[in-house]
Motif scaffolding. Structure first.
Motif, PDB file in Angstrom:
ATOM      1  N   TYR A   1      17.179   0.428   0.633  1.00  0.00           N
ATOM      2  CA  TYR A   1      16.694   1.745   0.254  1.00  0.00           C
ATOM      3  C   TYR A   1      15.751   2.129   1.389  1.00  0.00           C
ATOM      4  CZ  TYR A   1      13.662   5.274  -1.988  1.00  0.00           C
ATOM      5  OH  TYR A   1      13.016   6.389  -2.425  1.00  0.00           O
ATOM      6  N   PHE A   2      15.637   3.372   1.989  1.00  0.00           N
ATOM      7  CA  PHE A   2      14.748   3.754   2.819  1.00  0.00           C
ATOM      8  C   PHE A   2      14.119   5.005   2.340  1.00  0.00           C
ATOM      9  CE2 PHE A   2      16.131   0.310   5.325  1.00  0.00           C
ATOM     10  CZ  PHE A   2      16.949   0.714   6.441  1.00  0.00           C
ATOM     11  N   SER A   3      14.799   5.969   1.721  1.00  0.00           N
ATOM     12  CA  SER A   3      14.237   7.154   1.140  1.00  0.00           C
ATOM     13  C   SER A   3      15.515   7.838   0.512  1.00  0.00           C
ATOM     14  CB  SER A   3      13.662   8.132   2.212  1.00  0.00           C
ATOM     15  OG  SER A   3      14.720   8.673   3.157  1.00  0.00           O
ATOM     16  N   GLY A   4      15.028   8.905  -0.205  1.00  0.00           N
ATOM     17  CA  GLY A   4      16.045   9.976  -0.855  1.00  0.00           C
ATOM     18  C   GLY A   4      16.362   9.486  -2.091  1.00  0.00           C
ATOM     19  N   ASP A   5      17.659   9.621  -2.479  1.00  0.00           N
ATOM     20  CA  ASP A   5      18.274   9.146  -3.677  1.00  0.00           C
ATOM     21  C   ASP A   5      17.851   7.814  -4.311  1.00  0.00           C
ATOM     22  OD1 ASP A   5      21.717   9.576  -5.240  1.00  0.00           O
ATOM     23  OD2 ASP A   5      19.832   8.792  -5.811  1.00  0.00           O
ATOM     24  N   THR A   6      17.165   7.826  -5.365  1.00  0.00           N
ATOM     25  CA  THR A   6      16.853   6.448  -5.757  1.00  0.00           C
ATOM     26  C   THR A   6      17.671   5.591  -6.403  1.00  0.00           C
ATOM     27  OG1 THR A   6      16.179   7.468  -7.819  1.00  0.00           O
ATOM     28  CG2 THR A   6      14.374   7.542  -6.247  1.00  0.00           C
ATOM     29  N   LEU A   7      18.957   5.994  -6.589  1.00  0.00           N
ATOM     30  CA  LEU A   7      20.023   5.026  -6.990  1.00  0.00           C
ATOM     31  C   LEU A   7      20.804   4.851  -5.592  1.00  0.00           C
ATOM     32  CD1 LEU A   7      21.066   3.636  -9.297  1.00  0.00           C
ATOM     33  CD2 LEU A   7      22.731   5.417  -9.664  1.00  0.00           C
ATOM     34  N   VAL A   8      20.842   3.525  -5.285  1.00  0.00           N
ATOM     35  CA  VAL A   8      21.659   3.227  -3.957  1.00  0.00           C
ATOM     36  C   VAL A   8      22.848   2.278  -4.482  1.00  0.00           C
ATOM     37  CG1 VAL A   8      19.578   3.489  -2.553  1.00  0.00           C
ATOM     38  CG2 VAL A   8      20.166   1.342  -3.392  1.00  0.00           C
ATOM     39  N   GLN A   9      23.863   2.724  -3.627  1.00  0.00           N
ATOM     40  CA  GLN A   9      24.968   1.851  -3.896  1.00  0.00           C
ATOM     41  C   GLN A   9      25.352   0.690  -2.769  1.00  0.00           C
ATOM     42  OE1 GLN A   9      26.914   2.141  -6.831  1.00  0.00           O
ATOM     43  NE2 GLN A   9      25.520   3.770  -7.489  1.00  0.00           N
ATOM     44  N   GLY A  10      25.690  -0.378  -3.091  1.00  0.00           N
ATOM     45  CA  GLY A  10      25.929  -1.323  -2.005  1.00  0.00           C
ATOM     46  C   GLY A  10      27.397  -1.948  -2.240  1.00  0.00           C
ATOM     47  N   ILE A  11      27.400  -3.121  -1.434  1.00  0.00           N
ATOM     48  CA  ILE A  11      28.676  -3.729  -1.390  1.00  0.00           C
ATOM     49  C   ILE A  11      29.107  -4.410  -2.602  1.00  0.00           C
ATOM     50  CG2 ILE A  11      28.907  -3.687   1.148  1.00  0.00           C
ATOM     51  CD1 ILE A  11      28.154  -6.848   0.778  1.00  0.00           C
TER      52      ILE A  11
ATOM     53  N   GLY B   1       0.947  -1.393   0.071  1.00  0.00           N
ATOM     54  CA  GLY B   1      -0.223   0.121  -0.059  1.00  0.00           C
ATOM     55  C   GLY B   1       1.127   1.148  -0.061  1.00  0.00           C
ATOM     56  N   ALA B   2       2.038   1.437   0.837  1.00  0.00           N
ATOM     57  CA  ALA B   2       2.828   2.352   0.799  1.00  0.00           C
ATOM     58  C   ALA B   2       4.146   1.845   0.698  1.00  0.00           C
ATOM     59  CB  ALA B   2       2.815   2.871   2.295  1.00  0.00           C
ATOM     60  N   THR B   3       5.059   2.542   0.021  1.00  0.00           N
ATOM     61  CA  THR B   3       6.385   2.073  -0.279  1.00  0.00           C
ATOM     62  C   THR B   3       7.229   1.671   0.972  1.00  0.00           C
ATOM     63  OG1 THR B   3       6.715   3.578  -2.134  1.00  0.00           O
ATOM     64  CG2 THR B   3       8.481   2.816  -1.254  1.00  0.00           C
ATOM     65  N   PRO B   4       7.278   0.299   0.906  1.00  0.00           N
ATOM     66  CA  PRO B   4       8.347  -0.196   2.065  1.00  0.00           C
ATOM     67  C   PRO B   4       9.788  -0.217   1.692  1.00  0.00           C
ATOM     68  CG  PRO B   4       8.119  -1.803   0.168  1.00  0.00           C
ATOM     69  CD  PRO B   4       7.262  -0.625  -0.307  1.00  0.00           C
ATOM     70  N   TYR B   5      10.352  -0.268   2.920  1.00  0.00           N
ATOM     71  CA  TYR B   5      11.869  -0.254   3.081  1.00  0.00           C
ATOM     72  C   TYR B   5      12.394  -1.618   2.164  1.00  0.00           C
ATOM     73  CZ  TYR B   5      10.953   2.611   6.968  1.00  0.00           C
ATOM     74  OH  TYR B   5      10.680   3.763   7.794  1.00  0.00           O
ATOM     75  N   LEU B   6      13.324  -1.291   1.269  1.00  0.00           N
ATOM     76  CA  LEU B   6      13.570  -2.378   0.442  1.00  0.00           C
ATOM     77  C   LEU B   6      15.011  -2.665   0.597  1.00  0.00           C
ATOM     78  CD1 LEU B   6      11.938  -0.747  -2.593  1.00  0.00           C
ATOM     79  CD2 LEU B   6      11.312  -2.967  -1.635  1.00  0.00           C
ATOM     80  N   PHE B   7      15.416  -3.924   0.355  1.00  0.00           N
ATOM     81  CA  PHE B   7      16.748  -4.674   0.494  1.00  0.00           C
ATOM     82  C   PHE B   7      16.920  -5.749  -0.385  1.00  0.00           C
ATOM     83  CE2 PHE B   7      16.830  -3.252   4.931  1.00  0.00           C
ATOM     84  CZ  PHE B   7      15.414  -3.194   5.532  1.00  0.00           C
ATOM     85  N   TRP B   8      18.285  -5.965  -0.582  1.00  0.00           N
ATOM     86  CA  TRP B   8      18.838  -7.087  -1.414  1.00  0.00           C
ATOM     87  C   TRP B   8      19.936  -7.772  -0.636  1.00  0.00           C
ATOM     88  CZ3 TRP B   8      17.738  -9.546  -5.987  1.00  0.00           C
ATOM     89  CH2 TRP B   8      16.854  -8.854  -6.669  1.00  0.00           C
ATOM     90  N   TYR B   9      19.652  -8.984  -0.431  1.00  0.00           N
ATOM     91  CA  TYR B   9      20.350  -9.744   0.027  1.00  0.00           C
ATOM     92  C   TYR B   9      21.279 -11.005  -0.964  1.00  0.00           C
ATOM     93  CZ  TYR B   9      18.792  -8.274   4.542  1.00  0.00           C
ATOM     94  OH  TYR B   9      18.332  -7.619   5.918  1.00  0.00           O
ATOM     95  N   VAL B  10      22.285 -11.351  -0.505  1.00  0.00           N
ATOM     96  CA  VAL B  10      22.915 -12.429  -1.394  1.00  0.00           C
ATOM     97  C   VAL B  10      22.933 -13.616  -0.368  1.00  0.00           C
ATOM     98  CG1 VAL B  10      25.107 -11.442  -1.021  1.00  0.00           C
ATOM     99  CG2 VAL B  10      24.665 -13.019  -2.827  1.00  0.00           C
ATOM    100  N   GLN B  11      22.977 -14.963  -0.997  1.00  0.00           N
ATOM    101  CA  GLN B  11      23.267 -16.124  -0.187  1.00  0.00           C
ATOM    102  C   GLN B  11      23.987 -16.832  -0.786  1.00  0.00           C
ATOM    103  OE1 GLN B  11      19.802 -18.588   0.605  1.00  0.00           O
ATOM    104  NE2 GLN B  11      20.643 -19.006   2.541  1.00  0.00           N
ATOM    105  N   SER B  12      25.408 -17.187  -0.563  1.00  0.00           N
ATOM    106  CA  SER B  12      26.231 -17.931  -1.218  1.00  0.00           C
ATOM    107  C   SER B  12      25.904 -19.615  -0.691  1.00  0.00           C
ATOM    108  CB  SER B  12      27.908 -17.648  -0.978  1.00  0.00           C
ATOM    109  OG  SER B  12      27.899 -16.568  -1.442  1.00  0.00           O
ATOM    110  N   PRO B  13      26.269 -20.653  -1.307  1.00  0.00           N
ATOM    111  CA  PRO B  13      25.930 -21.955  -1.012  1.00  0.00           C
ATOM    112  C   PRO B  13      26.243 -22.227   0.404  1.00  0.00           C
ATOM    113  CG  PRO B  13      26.718 -21.730  -3.201  1.00  0.00           C
ATOM    114  CD  PRO B  13      26.990 -20.454  -2.714  1.00  0.00           C
ATOM    115  N   GLY B  14      25.416 -22.816   1.201  1.00  0.00           N
ATOM    116  CA  GLY B  14      25.716 -23.253   2.672  1.00  0.00           C
ATOM    117  C   GLY B  14      25.808 -22.119   3.350  1.00  0.00           C
ATOM    118  N   GLN B  15      25.496 -20.958   3.199  1.00  0.00           N
ATOM    119  CA  GLN B  15      25.733 -19.667   4.153  1.00  0.00           C
ATOM    120  C   GLN B  15      24.432 -19.157   4.294  1.00  0.00           C
ATOM    121  OE1 GLN B  15      29.113 -18.903   5.191  1.00  0.00           O
ATOM    122  NE2 GLN B  15      29.504 -20.846   4.236  1.00  0.00           N
ATOM    123  N   GLY B  16      24.546 -18.074   5.339  1.00  0.00           N
ATOM    124  CA  GLY B  16      23.320 -17.138   5.621  1.00  0.00           C
ATOM    125  C   GLY B  16      23.402 -16.278   4.547  1.00  0.00           C
ATOM    126  N   LEU B  17      22.199 -15.319   4.666  1.00  0.00           N
ATOM    127  CA  LEU B  17      22.125 -14.212   3.683  1.00  0.00           C
ATOM    128  C   LEU B  17      22.846 -12.853   4.225  1.00  0.00           C
ATOM    129  CD1 LEU B  17      19.195 -15.900   3.567  1.00  0.00           C
ATOM    130  CD2 LEU B  17      18.198 -13.709   2.551  1.00  0.00           C
TER     131      LEU B  17
END
Lengths: 116, 121
Positions: free
Chosen positions: A50-60, A28-44
């Motif tokens: 992204y919380f707000s502001g600049d729509t292009l976010v940089q990560g690791i 209904g409303a824009t949520p907080y958004l995340f990307w996670y990576v999971q390597s084999p046998g590992q956690g995420l």
């Protein structure tokens, strides 16, 4: 109902090629958004958020993501893929306002394979 | 900084047996989550604690699953009796996120453990 959709179950790219993984959300409303990576046998592991502001976010690890409100999308990109990027990638959304039943929701994941 | 610790990493049991998983979150993280990840699917939240109180357990099969976080630190997830469909990876995560009333929440990064892989035969 709130949902996160990752349309691509499996993607294969050549090493050095560019990458885009798709994520769409339905809230209904824009949520907080995340990307996670999971390597084999590992956690995420969190790649970016992204919380707000600049729509292009940089990560690791050289990843970035662009939030597009008009398309309800939060696609993950990388200009040049490395063999070590082979993993499963999950998009997730966290409601900005708490109400009964709201929780962090994960997409079904996109498995990335990298050709040498 | 130590990460989220989980044990055991692997467990094989027969259906109708019981199993328990343990999680030690990152020091200072008030919120702890248990997720179930079935092969080929994204993680599904089973239960969320804030300190030692339950915030959300709407997707926990309460007839067979139970979880506790007695002192607001470590947590245990138990399955009794196990069914074949419980075969999955059980992920524990923690975060600094907290709920501020019903209207606003502070989002936070989830830090995941390596998971406990359960096979039910």
């Amino acid at each position: 109902a709130q949902s996160v959709t990752q349309p691509d179950i499996h993607i294969t790219v050549s090493e050095g090629a560019s990458l885009e993984l798709r994520c769409n959300y339905s809230y209904g409303a824009t949520p907080y958004l995340f990307w996670y990576v999971q390597s084999p046998g590992q956690g995420l592991q969190l790649l970016l958020k992204y919380f707000s502001g600049d729509t292009l976010v940089q990560g690791i690890k050289g990843f970035e993501a662009e939030f597009k409100r008009s398309q309800s999308s939060f696609n993950l990109r990388k200009p040049s893929v490395h063999w070590s990027d082979a993993a499963e990638y999950f998009c997730a959304a966290d409601p900005t306002q708490k109400s009964s039943g709201d929780k962090v929701t994960f997409g079904t994941g996109t498995r990335l394979a990298v050709r040498p | 900084e130590a990460g989220v610790a989980q044990s055991p990493r692997y467990k094989i049991i027969e259906k109708r047996q019981s199993v328990a998983f343990w999680c030690n979150p990152i020091s200072g993280h008030a919120t702890l989550y248990w997720y179930q990840q079935i092969l080929g699917q994204g993680p599904k939240l089973l239960i969320q604690f804030q300190n030692n109180g339950v915030v959300d357990d709407s997707q926990l099969p309460k007839d067979r699953f139970s979880a506790e976080r007695l002192k607001g630190v470590d947590s245990t997830l138990k399955i009794q009796p196990a069914k074949l469909e419980d075969s999955a990876v059980y992920l524990c995560a923690s975060s600094l996120a907290w709920t501020r009333g019903l209207l606003n929440r502070e989002p936070g990064e989830l830090f995941f453990g390596e998971g406990s892989r359960l096979t039910v035969l």
